[in-house]
Enzyme design. Structure first.
Site, short mmCIF file in Angstrom:
data_model
loop_
_atom_site.label_atom_id
_atom_site.label_comp_id
_atom_site.label_asym_id
_atom_site.label_seq_id
_atom_site.Cartn_x
_atom_site.Cartn_y
_atom_site.Cartn_z
N HIS A 5 5.24 -15.94 8.35
CA HIS A 5 6.25 -15.12 8.94
C HIS A 5 6.49 -15.46 10.23
O HIS A 5 5.74 -15.44 10.89
CB HIS A 5 5.72 -13.72 8.66
CG HIS A 5 5.51 -13.16 7.24
ND1 HIS A 5 6.48 -13.04 6.42
CD2 HIS A 5 4.24 -12.87 6.65
CE1 HIS A 5 5.90 -12.65 5.11
NE2 HIS A 5 4.26 -12.41 5.32
N ALA A 15 0.37 -7.60 6.50
CA ALA A 15 0.50 -9.12 6.55
C ALA A 15 0.76 -9.53 7.98
O ALA A 15 0.89 -10.94 8.05
CB ALA A 15 1.08 -9.75 5.31
N ASN A 62 7.16 -6.54 2.15
CA ASN A 62 6.51 -5.19 2.84
C ASN A 62 6.74 -5.50 4.27
O ASN A 62 6.94 -4.44 5.11
CB ASN A 62 5.25 -5.03 2.43
CG ASN A 62 5.15 -4.68 1.13
OD1 ASN A 62 5.52 -3.55 0.81
ND2 ASN A 62 4.69 -5.44 0.08
N1 LIG Z 1 1.88 -3.49 3.43
C1 LIG Z 1 1.76 -4.97 3.06
O1 LIG Z 1 1.69 -5.60 4.06
C2 LIG Z 1 1.57 -5.47 1.68
C3 LIG Z 1 0.95 -6.57 1.57
C4 LIG Z 1 0.67 -7.05 0.21
C5 LIG Z 1 0.93 -6.15 -0.72
N2 LIG Z 1 1.61 -4.87 -0.59
C6 LIG Z 1 1.79 -4.03 -1.71
O2 LIG Z 1 0.58 -3.26 -2.17
C7 LIG Z 1 0.91 -3.27 -3.21
C8 LIG Z 1 -0.37 -3.49 -4.08
O3 LIG Z 1 -0.82 -4.91 -4.01
P1 LIG Z 1 -1.55 -5.80 -4.96
O4 LIG Z 1 -1.59 -7.12 -4.48
O5 LIG Z 1 -2.95 -5.01 -4.87
O6 LIG Z 1 -1.03 -5.72 -6.30
P2 LIG Z 1 -1.54 -6.03 -7.68
O7 LIG Z 1 -0.68 -6.31 -8.64
O8 LIG Z 1 -2.94 -6.71 -7.54
O9 LIG Z 1 -2.46 -4.58 -8.19
C9 LIG Z 1 -1.59 -3.46 -8.35
C10 LIG Z 1 -2.37 -2.45 -9.28
O10 LIG Z 1 -1.51 -1.32 -9.47
C11 LIG Z 1 -1.36 -0.95 -10.57
N3 LIG Z 1 -0.17 -0.08 -10.69
C12 LIG Z 1 1.14 -0.43 -10.70
N4 LIG Z 1 2.00 0.42 -10.72
C13 LIG Z 1 1.24 1.75 -10.97
C14 LIG Z 1 1.73 3.02 -11.23
N5 LIG Z 1 2.90 3.34 -11.32
N6 LIG Z 1 0.46 3.76 -11.31
C15 LIG Z 1 -0.63 3.34 -11.54
N7 LIG Z 1 -1.05 2.18 -11.18
C16 LIG Z 1 -0.13 1.13 -11.10
C17 LIG Z 1 -1.13 -1.99 -11.44
O11 LIG Z 1 -1.67 -2.01 -12.89
C18 LIG Z 1 -2.21 -2.80 -10.56
O12 LIG Z 1 -3.64 -3.06 -11.14
C19 LIG Z 1 1.97 -3.62 -3.81
O13 LIG Z 1 3.27 -2.80 -4.03
C20 LIG Z 1 2.36 -4.82 -3.04
O14 LIG Z 1 3.70 -5.07 -2.80
C21 LIG Z 1 1.88 -4.51 0.66
#
Ligand SMILES: NC(=O)c1ccc[n+]([C@@H]2O[C@H](COP(=O)([O-])OP(=O)(O)OC[C@H]3O[C@@H](n4cnc5c(N)ncnc54)[C@H](O)[C@@H]3O)[C@@H](O)[C@H]2O)c1
Length: 271
Positions: A222, A125, A193
């Site tokens: 941010h 992000a 993150n």
């Molecule tokens: N790096 C970055 O800048 C950044 C930015 C946004 C989000 N993220 C991270 O990316 C990840 C995904 O974000 P999102 O917006 O797609 O979330 P989301 O909640 O929309 O989707 C996550 C999916 O993963 C599944 N899930 C969760 N734990 C699981 C497990 N142990 N095994 C299998 N499936 C599992 C959930 O059921 C859900 O369908 C999160 O951890 C979030 O914090 C990172």
């Protein structure tokens, strides 16, 4: 000669997973195929499979790692912890979105390096990770991150409940957290993150984190300030939320797609 397509496996079929899967299906189809997908809620895997031309197999994490060459974790810190272990066990490349897991498992990152296993963290992000990476070879003095979120973006955070911080009916911005990157990741795993990515890019440097709840902002903002001997950097990023998860910025999805594009392109722009 026909090139063998890279088999990609996706862990997490949520906001990021879905858009990344569609990108692989449409934009990378000559070089890669989304071979397998996995979500702890199986209906999410089925719903995503229905939207894809490649019709990936739905499987558990172990089989995903056995069958695919490049894995993408877009699920949660717990899932990323297991994904890292599986990447080492099966010697597979891994893109991690839940960046806190990388900070918590630096020993596994060292092991991955020794075994020549590629672990990728997209810029996500924020912008400026290229500059922070360059400065990791120079002399960084301090890195500070001020994140401002609408109060509803912090709903359900346990730390706020424990501290009796009530964000309902907030009129002005309120500092809800101040501390180092490890603490920020511990208490705000889904919200911060960005701090973890900055810290890793800087070569495991601390990041001074401030998180504000601000009823006047509609997006996640941010503000990054880096003081180094070689340069001073100030960056402000005002992120619109993704369409399926208000906590996730649309930029985080584009950044992951761009990382994939870079992995599969022979011309690579930016450091
Ligand atoms: N790096 C970055 O800048 C950044 C930015 C946004 C989000 N993220 C991270 O990316 C990840 C995904 O974000 P999102 O917006 O797609 O979330 P989301 O909640 O929309 O989707 C996550 C999916 O993963 C599944 N899930 C969760 N734990 C699981 C497990 N142990 N095994 C299998 N499936 C599992 C959930 O059921 C859900 O369908 C999160 O951890 C979030 O914090 C990172």
């Amino acid at each position: 000669m026909k090139m063998k397509k890279t088999k990609i496996g996706l862990l997490g079929c949520g906001a990021i997973g879905e858009e990344v899967a569609l990108f692989i299906d449409n934009q990378l189809k000559n070089k890669a195929v989304l071979h397998g997908i996995c979500d702890r809620e199986e209906e999410k895997s089925h719903a995503l499979k229905n939207k894809l031309k490649s019709k990936p197999v739905i499987c558990d994490m172990e089989n995903l790692f056995k069958e695919c060459d490049l894995l993408i974790e877009a699920a949660s810190i717990e899932a990323a912890n297991s994904a890292l272990k599986n990447a080492l066990k099966h010697k597979k490349s891994l893109i991690v979105l839940s960046i806190g897991a990388l900070l918590n498992n630096r020993n596994l990152l060292d092991l991955a390096d020794k075994k020549n296993i590629n672990i990728y963290a997209p810029s996500g992000a924020i912008c400026g990770i290229d500059g922070v990476g360059a400065l990791s070879l120079g002399n960084i003095k301090t890195i500070a991150l001020k994140t401002s979120k609408p109060p509803q973006g912090l709903v359900g955070v346990n730390y706020l409940k424990q501290k009796n911080i009530n964000l309902l009916n907030l009129k002005n911005e309120m500092l809800v957290f101040q501390g180092g990157v490890s603490e920020a990741i511990k208490y705000f795993p889904q919200n911060i993150n960005v701090a973890a990515t900055l810290s890793l890019a800087a070569g495991n440097k601390n990041v001074q984190v401030q998180i504000y709840a601000d009823p006047k902002v509609k997006t996640n903002i941010h503000q990054i300030t880096i003081d180094a001997q070689e340069t001073n950097i100030s960056i402000t990023v005002k992120n619109a939320p993704s369409k399926n998860n208000p906590k996730t910025s649309a930029m985080a999805i584009l950044s992951t797609q761009n990382l994939l594009k870079k992995i599969f392109s022979s011309v690579k722009i930016g450091s």
